[in-house]
Design a protein around this motif. Structure first.
Motif, PDB file in Angstrom:
ATOM      1  N   ASP A 180     -40.062  12.806 -36.409  1.00  0.00           N
ATOM      2  CA  ASP A 180     -40.093  11.352 -36.625  1.00  0.00           C
ATOM      3  C   ASP A 180     -38.696  10.753 -36.618  1.00  0.00           C
ATOM      4  OD1 ASP A 180     -42.845  11.369 -36.750  1.00  0.00           O
ATOM      5  OD2 ASP A 180     -42.935  11.339 -38.945  1.00  0.00           O
ATOM      6  N   ALA A 181     -37.743  11.446 -37.240  1.00  0.00           N
ATOM      7  CA  ALA A 181     -36.371  10.929 -37.300  1.00  0.00           C
ATOM      8  C   ALA A 181     -35.762  10.858 -35.905  1.00  0.00           C
ATOM      9  CB  ALA A 181     -35.515  11.796 -38.214  1.00  0.00           C
ATOM     10  N   GLN A 182     -36.020  11.882 -35.087  1.00  0.00           N
ATOM     11  CA  GLN A 182     -35.503  11.885 -33.721  1.00  0.00           C
ATOM     12  C   GLN A 182     -36.128  10.762 -32.908  1.00  0.00           C
ATOM     13  OE1 GLN A 182     -36.728  15.927 -32.885  1.00  0.00           O
ATOM     14  NE2 GLN A 182     -34.586  16.578 -32.686  1.00  0.00           N
ATOM     15  N   ARG A 183     -37.438  10.601 -33.036  1.00  0.00           N
ATOM     16  CA  ARG A 183     -38.142   9.551 -32.304  1.00  0.00           C
ATOM     17  C   ARG A 183     -37.613   8.166 -32.702  1.00  0.00           C
ATOM     18  NH1 ARG A 183     -42.023   9.492 -29.056  1.00  0.00           N
ATOM     19  NH2 ARG A 183     -42.646  11.632 -29.477  1.00  0.00           N
ATOM     20  N   SER A 184     -37.426   7.978 -33.987  1.00  0.00           N
ATOM     21  CA  SER A 184     -36.924   6.698 -34.488  1.00  0.00           C
ATOM     22  C   SER A 184     -35.531   6.399 -33.937  1.00  0.00           C
ATOM     23  CB  SER A 184     -36.904   6.711 -36.017  1.00  0.00           C
ATOM     24  OG  SER A 184     -36.375   5.522 -36.521  1.00  0.00           O
ATOM     25  N   GLU A 185     -34.677   7.422 -33.940  1.00  0.00           N
ATOM     26  CA  GLU A 185     -33.317   7.245 -33.427  1.00  0.00           C
ATOM     27  C   GLU A 185     -33.334   6.930 -31.930  1.00  0.00           C
ATOM     28  OE1 GLU A 185     -29.151   9.720 -33.041  1.00  0.00           O
ATOM     29  OE2 GLU A 185     -30.554  10.257 -34.629  1.00  0.00           O
ATOM     30  N   LEU A 186     -34.150   7.649 -31.179  1.00  0.00           N
ATOM     31  CA  LEU A 186     -34.248   7.398 -29.738  1.00  0.00           C
ATOM     32  C   LEU A 186     -34.824   6.012 -29.441  1.00  0.00           C
ATOM     33  CD1 LEU A 186     -35.424  10.867 -28.406  1.00  0.00           C
ATOM     34  CD2 LEU A 186     -33.252   9.724 -27.912  1.00  0.00           C
ATOM     35  N   GLU A 187     -35.782   5.575 -30.240  1.00  0.00           N
ATOM     36  CA  GLU A 187     -36.339   4.232 -30.042  1.00  0.00           C
ATOM     37  C   GLU A 187     -35.277   3.161 -30.285  1.00  0.00           C
ATOM     38  OE1 GLU A 187     -39.799   4.325 -32.556  1.00  0.00           O
ATOM     39  OE2 GLU A 187     -41.028   5.261 -30.991  1.00  0.00           O
ATOM     40  N   GLN A 188     -34.397   3.389 -31.269  1.00  0.00           N
ATOM     41  CA  GLN A 188     -33.312   2.436 -31.521  1.00  0.00           C
ATOM     42  C   GLN A 188     -32.310   2.449 -30.370  1.00  0.00           C
ATOM     43  OE1 GLN A 188     -33.023   0.115 -34.085  1.00  0.00           O
ATOM     44  NE2 GLN A 188     -31.436  -0.631 -32.705  1.00  0.00           N
ATOM     45  N   VAL A 189     -31.991   3.630 -29.861  1.00  0.00           N
ATOM     46  CA  VAL A 189     -31.080   3.736 -28.714  1.00  0.00           C
ATOM     47  C   VAL A 189     -31.680   3.015 -27.512  1.00  0.00           C
ATOM     48  CG1 VAL A 189     -30.027   5.342 -27.068  1.00  0.00           C
ATOM     49  CG2 VAL A 189     -29.958   5.843 -29.518  1.00  0.00           C
ATOM     50  N   ARG A 190     -32.991   3.209 -27.287  1.00  0.00           N
ATOM     51  CA  ARG A 190     -33.675   2.534 -26.183  1.00  0.00           C
ATOM     52  C   ARG A 190     -33.565   1.018 -26.327  1.00  0.00           C
ATOM     53  NH1 ARG A 190     -37.828  -0.292 -24.880  1.00  0.00           N
ATOM     54  NH2 ARG A 190     -38.853  -0.046 -22.888  1.00  0.00           N
TER      55      ARG A 190
END
Length: 64
Positions: free
Chosen positions: A32-42
């Motif tokens: 979840d933390a990785q997904r959240s970080e990638l969504e913010q980068v996107r």
């Protein structure tokens, strides 16, 4: 400030980075933390792309 050619080159790089981030987001096994970080980068890349396109247009070039 960058000229239109440099801005278009930057824009191409940002788009490539966005494709890579989106590919990672589609992969399975993300925490979840990785997904959240990638969504913010996107989200940030989409904003940077939009702003860069505006700069290209303002400098007299066409956004590619």
């Amino acid at each position: 400030m960058q000229d239109a050619g440099e801005l278009r080159a930057s824009l191409a790089g940002y788009r490539e980075q966005l494709r890579a981030v989106e590919a990672h987001l589609e992969s399975e096994g993300l925490e979840d933390a990785q997904r959240s970080e990638l969504e913010q980068v996107r989200k940030d890349l989409v904003e940077v792309i939009g702003l860069t396109q505006d700069l290209v247009k303002d400098s007299g070039g066409q956004a590619a």
